[in-house]
Write a protein that holds these residues in place. Structure first.
Motif, PDB file in Angstrom:
ATOM      1  N   MET A   1      -2.741   7.097  -9.190  1.00 47.18           N
ATOM      2  CA  MET A   1      -3.943   6.521  -9.786  1.00 47.18           C
ATOM      3  C   MET A   1      -3.631   5.211 -10.498  1.00 47.18           C
ATOM      4  SD  MET A   1      -5.886   9.859 -11.343  1.00 47.18           S
ATOM      5  CE  MET A   1      -7.326   8.894 -11.798  1.00 47.18           C
ATOM      6  N   ARG A   2      -2.510   5.196 -11.160  1.00 39.94           N
ATOM      7  CA  ARG A   2      -2.110   3.988 -11.894  1.00 39.94           C
ATOM      8  C   ARG A   2      -1.855   2.837 -10.926  1.00 39.94           C
ATOM      9  NH1 ARG A   2       3.127   3.795 -15.873  1.00 39.94           N
ATOM     10  NH2 ARG A   2       2.501   2.051 -17.195  1.00 39.94           N
ATOM     11  N   HIS A   3      -1.142   3.137  -9.833  1.00 38.01           N
ATOM     12  CA  HIS A   3      -0.888   2.104  -8.824  1.00 38.01           C
ATOM     13  C   HIS A   3      -2.188   1.646  -8.181  1.00 38.01           C
ATOM     14  CE1 HIS A   3       3.397   2.007  -9.114  1.00 38.01           C
ATOM     15  NE2 HIS A   3       3.590   3.245  -8.688  1.00 38.01           N
ATOM     16  N   ALA A   4      -3.108   2.566  -7.926  1.00 35.40           N
ATOM     17  CA  ALA A   4      -4.371   2.192  -7.297  1.00 35.40           C
ATOM     18  C   ALA A   4      -5.135   1.193  -8.154  1.00 35.40           C
ATOM     19  CB  ALA A   4      -5.217   3.443  -7.045  1.00 35.40           C
ATOM     20  N   GLU A   5      -5.163   1.431  -9.450  1.00 38.78           N
ATOM     21  CA  GLU A   5      -5.873   0.508 -10.338  1.00 38.78           C
ATOM     22  C   GLU A   5      -5.229  -0.868 -10.324  1.00 38.78           C
ATOM     23  OE1 GLU A   5      -7.676   0.492 -14.845  1.00 38.78           O
ATOM     24  OE2 GLU A   5      -5.694   1.372 -14.535  1.00 38.78           O
TER      25      GLU A   5
ATOM     26  N   ARG B   1      -3.677  -0.508   7.295  1.00 36.23           N
ATOM     27  CA  ARG B   1      -2.865   0.396   6.473  1.00 36.23           C
ATOM     28  C   ARG B   1      -3.760   1.238   5.563  1.00 36.23           C
ATOM     29  NH1 ARG B   1      -0.081   3.931   5.595  1.00 36.23           N
ATOM     30  NH2 ARG B   1       1.727   4.033   4.215  1.00 36.23           N
ATOM     31  N   LEU B   2      -4.780   0.619   5.003  1.00 38.83           N
ATOM     32  CA  LEU B   2      -5.711   1.359   4.148  1.00 38.83           C
ATOM     33  C   LEU B   2      -6.515   2.378   4.954  1.00 38.83           C
ATOM     34  CD1 LEU B   2      -6.882  -1.624   1.927  1.00 38.83           C
ATOM     35  CD2 LEU B   2      -5.651   0.387   1.110  1.00 38.83           C
ATOM     36  N   ASP B   3      -6.900   2.020   6.172  1.00 32.91           N
ATOM     37  CA  ASP B   3      -7.595   2.976   7.037  1.00 32.91           C
ATOM     38  C   ASP B   3      -6.728   4.206   7.294  1.00 32.91           C
ATOM     39  OD1 ASP B   3      -9.844   1.400   7.268  1.00 32.91           O
ATOM     40  OD2 ASP B   3      -9.258   0.498   9.179  1.00 32.91           O
ATOM     41  N   ASP B   4      -5.426   3.993   7.469  1.00 35.00           N
ATOM     42  CA  ASP B   4      -4.517   5.119   7.689  1.00 35.00           C
ATOM     43  C   ASP B   4      -4.524   6.075   6.499  1.00 35.00           C
ATOM     44  OD1 ASP B   4      -3.795   4.059  10.125  1.00 35.00           O
ATOM     45  OD2 ASP B   4      -1.944   3.112   9.393  1.00 35.00           O
ATOM     46  N   LEU B   5      -4.569   5.508   5.295  1.00 35.26           N
ATOM     47  CA  LEU B   5      -4.582   6.358   4.103  1.00 35.26           C
ATOM     48  C   LEU B   5      -5.905   7.107   3.970  1.00 35.26           C
ATOM     49  CD1 LEU B   5      -2.813   4.261   1.319  1.00 35.26           C
ATOM     50  CD2 LEU B   5      -1.849   5.945   2.884  1.00 35.26           C
ATOM     51  N   VAL B   6      -7.004   6.438   4.284  1.00 34.42           N
ATOM     52  CA  VAL B   6      -8.302   7.113   4.225  1.00 34.42           C
ATOM     53  C   VAL B   6      -8.318   8.298   5.185  1.00 34.42           C
ATOM     54  CG1 VAL B   6     -10.770   6.879   4.705  1.00 34.42           C
ATOM     55  CG2 VAL B   6      -9.570   5.069   3.464  1.00 34.42           C
TER      56      VAL B   6
ATOM     57  N   GLU C   1      -4.549  10.076  -1.533  1.00 32.30           N
ATOM     58  CA  GLU C   1      -4.308   8.765  -0.920  1.00 32.30           C
ATOM     59  C   GLU C   1      -5.603   8.134  -0.418  1.00 32.30           C
ATOM     60  OE1 GLU C   1      -0.400  10.886  -0.785  1.00 32.30           O
ATOM     61  OE2 GLU C   1      -2.474  11.429  -0.378  1.00 32.30           O
ATOM     62  N   ALA C   2      -6.498   8.940   0.113  1.00 30.58           N
ATOM     63  CA  ALA C   2      -7.760   8.403   0.616  1.00 30.58           C
ATOM     64  C   ALA C   2      -8.598   7.803  -0.501  1.00 30.58           C
ATOM     65  CB  ALA C   2      -8.549   9.509   1.323  1.00 30.58           C
ATOM     66  N   VAL C   3      -8.691   8.523  -1.615  1.00 26.92           N
ATOM     67  CA  VAL C   3      -9.477   8.024  -2.742  1.00 26.92           C
ATOM     68  C   VAL C   3      -8.853   6.752  -3.306  1.00 26.92           C
ATOM     69  CG1 VAL C   3     -10.236   8.556  -5.083  1.00 26.92           C
ATOM     70  CG2 VAL C   3     -10.411  10.292  -3.306  1.00 26.92           C
ATOM     71  N   ALA C   4      -7.530   6.732  -3.407  1.00 28.47           N
ATOM     72  CA  ALA C   4      -6.845   5.534  -3.897  1.00 28.47           C
ATOM     73  C   ALA C   4      -7.103   4.355  -2.965  1.00 28.47           C
ATOM     74  CB  ALA C   4      -5.346   5.804  -4.017  1.00 28.47           C
TER      75      ALA C   4
ATOM     76  N   ILE D   1       0.818  -1.200   0.000  1.00 28.41           N
ATOM     77  CA  ILE D   1       0.000   0.000   0.000  1.00 28.41           C
ATOM     78  C   ILE D   1       0.858   1.259   0.000  1.00 28.41           C
ATOM     79  CG2 ILE D   1      -1.879   1.190   1.214  1.00 28.41           C
ATOM     80  CD1 ILE D   1      -2.583  -1.502  -0.095  1.00 28.41           C
ATOM     81  N   ASP D   2       2.116   1.134   0.360  1.00 28.76           N
ATOM     82  CA  ASP D   2       3.012   2.295   0.337  1.00 28.76           C
ATOM     83  C   ASP D   2       3.105   2.908  -1.053  1.00 28.76           C
ATOM     84  OD1 ASP D   2       3.510   2.048   3.015  1.00 28.76           O
ATOM     85  OD2 ASP D   2       5.312   0.828   2.743  1.00 28.76           O
ATOM     86  N   LEU D   3       2.809   2.144  -2.092  1.00 21.50           N
ATOM     87  CA  LEU D   3       2.843   2.677  -3.457  1.00 21.50           C
ATOM     88  C   LEU D   3       1.807   3.782  -3.658  1.00 21.50           C
ATOM     89  CD1 LEU D   3       3.274  -0.560  -5.596  1.00 21.50           C
ATOM     90  CD2 LEU D   3       4.894   1.324  -5.429  1.00 21.50           C
ATOM     91  N   LEU D   4       0.792   3.823  -2.805  1.00 20.58           N
ATOM     92  CA  LEU D   4      -0.261   4.810  -2.966  1.00 20.58           C
ATOM     93  C   LEU D   4       0.078   6.153  -2.320  1.00 20.58           C
ATOM     94  CD1 LEU D   4      -3.421   2.595  -2.332  1.00 20.58           C
ATOM     95  CD2 LEU D   4      -2.278   3.113  -4.483  1.00 20.58           C
ATOM     96  N   VAL D   5       1.177   6.219  -1.616  1.00 13.95           N
ATOM     97  CA  VAL D   5       1.612   7.479  -1.014  1.00 13.95           C
ATOM     98  C   VAL D   5       2.446   8.219  -2.043  1.00 13.95           C
ATOM     99  CG1 VAL D   5       2.876   8.559   0.879  1.00 13.95           C
ATOM    100  CG2 VAL D   5       1.604   6.433   1.271  1.00 13.95           C
ATOM    101  N   ARG D   6       2.068   9.451  -2.321  1.00 21.61           N
ATOM    102  CA  ARG D   6       2.681  10.176  -3.431  1.00 21.61           C
ATOM    103  C   ARG D   6       4.150  10.492  -3.229  1.00 21.61           C
ATOM    104  NH1 ARG D   6      -1.185  15.056  -3.606  1.00 21.61           N
ATOM    105  NH2 ARG D   6      -1.535  14.366  -1.473  1.00 21.61           N
TER     106      ARG D   6
END
Length: 471
Positions: free
Chosen positions: A36-40, A58-63, A69-72, A21-26
């Motif tokens: 966006m690409r990583h999220a897909e 980990r996903l809750d932390d991003l939300v 990051e939340a949307v991803a 999930i670290d890939l979703l942090v910009r």
């Protein structure tokens, strides 16, 4: 980690792990398109992964971070297997944050129905605009599996709703429920003169999709009304009539769709309101295509009044091209521009099907904008077996790149743009059509978009780069 694009290679996928999930942090570069690409890609892997505590934590932390990051993270949660992911999305549906709420409602559409969430989604339908759009589509999906529960929630809200626009939105949704009890309810609304016009129009449109002795009798009677209700009843009756068509050998028959109002071959409203830019170019393109020896006819479909829609396709001076109108909007929910049309998906779908039928047979549907017309057009074309050609312009990706390039895309700016322009959903629409359309026209400034790197060789063979203009 293993990151794989959609396809048969899923047979050997590793499951999604919390550290992925670290890939979703910009990070420092703040590359939203890359996120966006990583999220897909991660969502594709998540579809084969049962949610566990570490991953969801980990996903809750991003939300909680909000912003990109939340949307991803919500996109990934929406693909995970298990009740825990359902509970996360249900909680987000009740969020005060409109971005989190909308994305949770959107992602629930690809999951099994949650009876406890249905009442909250029916409340979302009443909000209007893009919120209505997302909730309507999710509940439409769920109604095919649990129509009785959806019908119950709608009728409960209708019993207390007195606002005209709200009642129309609920009736639009009611028309999408395949339950047997729906027809009689729609008839009652359609004939009730104490109901507001917008609600009656929504009911009449839905009845046009449900032909039968009772429905036809009601629509015939209503069509004698001299007002707007009668005009909509006449439109609904016409849509249900059989119209045999004979295929000729004269060449391609092409339709193109644009959500602008008042288009005609003379561009009599060119440059005013919605009829500048792309709308004017599509009129010019229609004429150029109509003059090509391999093309028999081109119909350009826009939007207008119910009375204009009743006229059907109108030929221009060439006779090989015509202009047709869909009736979108009602007294309480006027459509002043394409952005207002998101909540009118049922009317867009009915109008497009009707015009494709009247102008048919159609071989190719040309789609251009990242809007509700293109979304519905792609789905209707697939259902009718019509090929699609998509002119893939870099919106909304260019908006993201532009704001990001100026160093202005912080979380607050992203959320504002997401609320106003629905960037993430429209970007996913562009990417999906880039992968699924039968032909793709790329503009020079489009070719560098990251998601195009994911197209396979067979998909690239469907694409051609064209100049941004008409010669």
């Amino acid at each position: 980690m293993t990151v794989v694009l959609p396809g048969p290679e899923y047979r050997n996928l590793d499951p999604l792990r919390a550290h992925d999930i670290d890939l979703l942090v910009r990070g420092e570069r703040g590359d939203v398109l890359n996120t966006m690409r990583h999220a897909e890609r991660l969502a594709s892997v998540a579809a084969h992964t049962v949610a566990d505590r570490d991953l969801l934590g980990r996903l809750d932390d991003l939300v909680a971070m909000s912003g990109v990051e939340a949307v991803a993270a919500i996109e990934v949660i929406g693909s995970l297997i298990g009740d825990d992911a359902d509970r996360r999305l249900d909680r987000l549906v009740h969020s005060d944050d409109p971005v989190l709420r909308r994305h949770a409602v959107w992602r629930l559409g690809a999951r099994r129905p949650l009876r406890s969430t249905i009442p909250a989604l029916v409340v979302e339908v009443q909000r209007g605009g893009i919120d209505t759009f997302h909730a309507h589509r999710t509940l439409r999906q769920w109604s095919s599996l649990d129509g009785a529960a959806v019908l119950r929630a709608i009728t409960t809200e209708l019993a207390v709703a007195d606002d005209e626009a709200t009642r129309a939105r609920l009736i639009d949704l009611l028309g999408a429920v395949p339950d047997r009890g729906t027809d009689e309810f729609l008839v009652d609304v359609a004939i009730d003169e104490s109901e507001p016009a917008s609600a009656r129009i929504a009911a009449i449109g839905a009845l046009g999709d449900r032909p039968g002795r009772l429905t036809d009798t009601v629509l015939v009677a209503l069509a004698h009304d001299d007002g707007i209700v009668g005009a909509h009843a006449a439109l609904a009756l016409e849509a249900a009539r059989p119209l045999p068509r004979t295929r000729t050998d004269g060449g391609l028959r092409i339709a193109q769709l644009v959500m602008a109002e008042g288009l005609d071959g003379r561009l009599s409203r060119g440059g005013r309101g919605e009829n500048g830019g792309v709308a004017s170019l599509l009129v010019s393109l229609g004429g150029a295509l109509a003059d090509h020896p391999s093309v028999e006819h081109v119909v350009t479909i826009g939007r207008g009044s119910v009375h204009e829609a009743l006229l059907g396709p109108m030929a221009d001076d060439r006779e090989s091209s015509s202009f047709a109108t869909m009736s979108i909007g009602d007294p309480a929910r006027p459509v002043r521009g394409p952005g207002d049309a998101w909540e009118h998906v049922p009317a867009v779908e009915r109008g497009l099907r009707r015009m494709l039928r009247l102008a048919g047979p159609i071989d190719v549907l040309h789609l251009r904008m990242a809007d509700v017309g293109t979304l519905v057009g792609a789905e209707v074309a697939a259902d009718l077996g019509i090929a699609t050609c998509f002119s893939l312009a870099p919106d909304p990706h260019n908006v993201i790149q532009s704001v990001e390039g100026r160093g202005e895309l912080d979380d607050e700016t992203f959320e504002r743009l997401e609320i106003e322009q629905h960037l993430w959903m429209r970007a996913r629409l562009i990417e999906r059509l880039g992968a699924e359309a039968d032909r793709i026209a790329l503009f020079p400034r489009t070719t560098s978009l990251p998601f195009l790197d994911d197209l396979g060789r067979d998909q690239r063979a469907r694409a051609a780069v064209v100049a941004e203009g008409i010669d």
